[in-house]
Design a protein around this motif. Structure first.
Motif, short mmCIF file in Angstrom:
data_model
loop_
_atom_site.label_atom_id
_atom_site.label_comp_id
_atom_site.label_asym_id
_atom_site.label_seq_id
_atom_site.Cartn_x
_atom_site.Cartn_y
_atom_site.Cartn_z
N HIS A 151 0.85 -1.19 0.00
CA HIS A 151 0.00 0.00 0.00
C HIS A 151 0.89 1.24 0.00
CE1 HIS A 151 -3.44 -2.56 0.81
NE2 HIS A 151 -2.78 -3.08 1.84
N GLY A 152 0.36 2.32 -0.56
CA GLY A 152 1.12 3.56 -0.60
C GLY A 152 0.34 4.65 -1.32
N SER A 153 1.02 5.75 -1.60
CA SER A 153 0.37 6.86 -2.30
C SER A 153 1.42 7.69 -3.03
CB SER A 153 -0.40 7.75 -1.31
OG SER A 153 0.49 8.38 -0.40
N MET A 154 0.97 8.43 -4.03
CA MET A 154 1.78 9.37 -4.78
C MET A 154 0.94 10.60 -5.05
SD MET A 154 3.56 6.80 -7.60
CE MET A 154 1.95 6.20 -8.19
N THR A 155 1.56 11.76 -5.08
CA THR A 155 0.84 13.00 -5.31
C THR A 155 1.18 13.56 -6.68
OG1 THR A 155 0.80 13.54 -2.95
CG2 THR A 155 0.41 15.34 -4.49
N LEU A 156 0.16 13.66 -7.53
CA LEU A 156 0.32 14.18 -8.88
C LEU A 156 0.65 15.68 -8.83
CD1 LEU A 156 0.05 14.12 -11.99
CD2 LEU A 156 -2.42 14.39 -11.66
N VAL A 157 1.73 16.06 -9.48
CA VAL A 157 2.13 17.46 -9.58
C VAL A 157 1.62 18.01 -10.92
CG1 VAL A 157 4.06 19.06 -9.71
CG2 VAL A 157 4.17 17.10 -8.17
N PRO A 158 0.81 19.07 -10.92
CA PRO A 158 0.29 19.61 -12.18
C PRO A 158 1.40 19.98 -13.15
CG PRO A 158 -0.90 20.54 -10.32
CD PRO A 158 0.24 19.77 -9.75
N SER A 159 1.15 19.75 -14.43
CA SER A 159 2.14 20.02 -15.47
C SER A 159 2.10 21.45 -15.97
CB SER A 159 1.91 19.09 -16.66
OG SER A 159 0.64 19.35 -17.24
N ALA A 160 1.03 22.18 -15.67
CA ALA A 160 0.80 23.54 -16.18
C ALA A 160 0.61 23.57 -17.69
CB ALA A 160 1.91 24.50 -15.77
N ARG A 161 0.33 22.40 -18.30
CA ARG A 161 0.09 22.37 -19.73
C ARG A 161 -1.30 22.89 -20.05
NH1 ARG A 161 3.46 19.90 -23.02
NH2 ARG A 161 1.85 19.57 -24.59
N GLY B 169 -10.23 3.61 -13.01
CA GLY B 169 -11.50 3.92 -13.64
C GLY B 169 -11.93 5.37 -13.56
N VAL B 170 -11.10 6.22 -12.98
CA VAL B 170 -11.44 7.64 -12.84
C VAL B 170 -10.43 8.47 -13.62
CG1 VAL B 170 -11.73 9.56 -11.23
CG2 VAL B 170 -12.44 7.26 -10.57
N THR B 171 -10.92 9.45 -14.40
CA THR B 171 -10.06 10.35 -15.16
C THR B 171 -10.15 11.75 -14.57
OG1 THR B 171 -10.35 9.07 -17.20
CG2 THR B 171 -9.57 11.34 -17.43
N VAL B 172 -8.99 12.34 -14.33
CA VAL B 172 -8.94 13.69 -13.77
C VAL B 172 -7.95 14.53 -14.57
CG1 VAL B 172 -9.54 12.96 -11.44
CG2 VAL B 172 -7.14 13.06 -12.10
N GLY B 173 -8.20 15.83 -14.64
CA GLY B 173 -7.25 16.75 -15.22
C GLY B 173 -6.23 17.17 -14.18
N ASP B 174 -5.03 17.53 -14.64
CA ASP B 174 -3.99 17.86 -13.67
C ASP B 174 -3.91 19.37 -13.41
OD1 ASP B 174 -2.78 18.76 -16.00
OD2 ASP B 174 -0.79 18.05 -15.42
N SER B 175 -5.07 20.01 -13.27
CA SER B 175 -5.09 21.44 -12.98
C SER B 175 -4.82 21.72 -11.50
CB SER B 175 -6.44 22.05 -13.37
OG SER B 175 -7.50 21.38 -12.72
#
Length: 240
Positions: free
Chosen positions: A207-217, A227-233
């Motif tokens: 078990h663990g976790s990671m934090t998505l850093v927004p790309s600013a794209r 099964g879930v899609t999210v934008g990296d805003s």
């Protein structure tokens, strides 16, 4: 991002007009901020959104001020659990607006650890009829109209191990970057074509976790996980 470059080539006299127009825009913005009342709540909300998406990052040489930027989240710093996919344009053009990026993230048990697979897909949707300044080719580069030449650079958590990267033109960087690991590979995507880069690594424990850093794209990257899609805003935490 687009209209200021319409009709502009690498040697076009329109470059001067474009610079003049940008100066006029900057002047109008400053006059608006300095000469009229500003809704501070609206301004704060806009700035907070820009900071969350890493469109606005601030650094100071003064330690106390820099500490405040770090606390507020505006410093753009990474952490040991950061996860990010960046695409660095090296084609001398303005094609990022036509290069949507999607990332499929998956995890599965692997012995006592967790194997992570991250598949980045880049699609070149450059339309016809763009100026040379937008779609190239930049003088001296072996590219044609609409060719996207870049580097996919992935930041991975500090505890990631057994890192591999396939699908690009070979790994050109694999090592520590701040509190994270960095893996990078060049890519070239012709108009209408797709490029895929796959990174695999192991995380300790089941078990663990990671934090998505927004790309600013712009447009924002689209990330799919469980099964879930999210934008990296803004930052998102993936757990398993």
């Amino acid at each position: 991002m687009h209209d200021q470059y319409v009709g502009v080539s690498d040697n076009s006299a329109g470059n001067a007009s474009r610079s003049d127009a940008l100066g006029a825009i900057a002047d109008a913005v400053l006059r608006q901020l300095q000469g009229q009342s500003t809704n501070l709540r609206t301004l704060a909300s806009a700035v907070a959104g820009a900071v969350a998406g890493r469109h606005l990052m601030v650094w100071s040489s003064d330690p106390a001020t820099q500490a405040a930027w770090v606390t507020s989240g505006a410093a753009g710093t990474l952490s040991p659990d950061s996860l990010a996919v960046a695409v660095i344009n090296r084609g001398g053009n303005k094609l990022d607006q036509y290069l949507p990026v999607s990332v499929a993230l998956s995890t599965r048990p692997s012995g006592q650890d967790t194997e992570v697979t991250m598949t980045s897909t880049l699609v070149n949707r450059t339309p016809p009829g763009q100026s040379q300044f937008i779609a190239g080719p930049y003088p001296g580069l072996p590219l044609a109209y609409g060719d996207y030449s870049g580097i996919v650079a992935d930041n991975l958590p500090a505890v990631a191990r057994s890192i591999t990267m396939t699908g690009g033109q070979g790994i050109i960087a694999l090592g520590a970057e701040g509190p994270t690991w960095l893996a990078a590979s060049p890519v070239e995507v012709d108009p209408g074509a797709t490029a895929t880069v796959v990174v695999r690594f192991r995380m300790p424990g089941p078990h663990g976790s990671m934090t998505l850093v927004p790309s600013a794209r712009i447009p924002a990257e689209q990330w799919a996980y469980q099964g879930v899609t999210v934008g990296d805003s803004q930052a998102v935490t993936f757990r398993w």
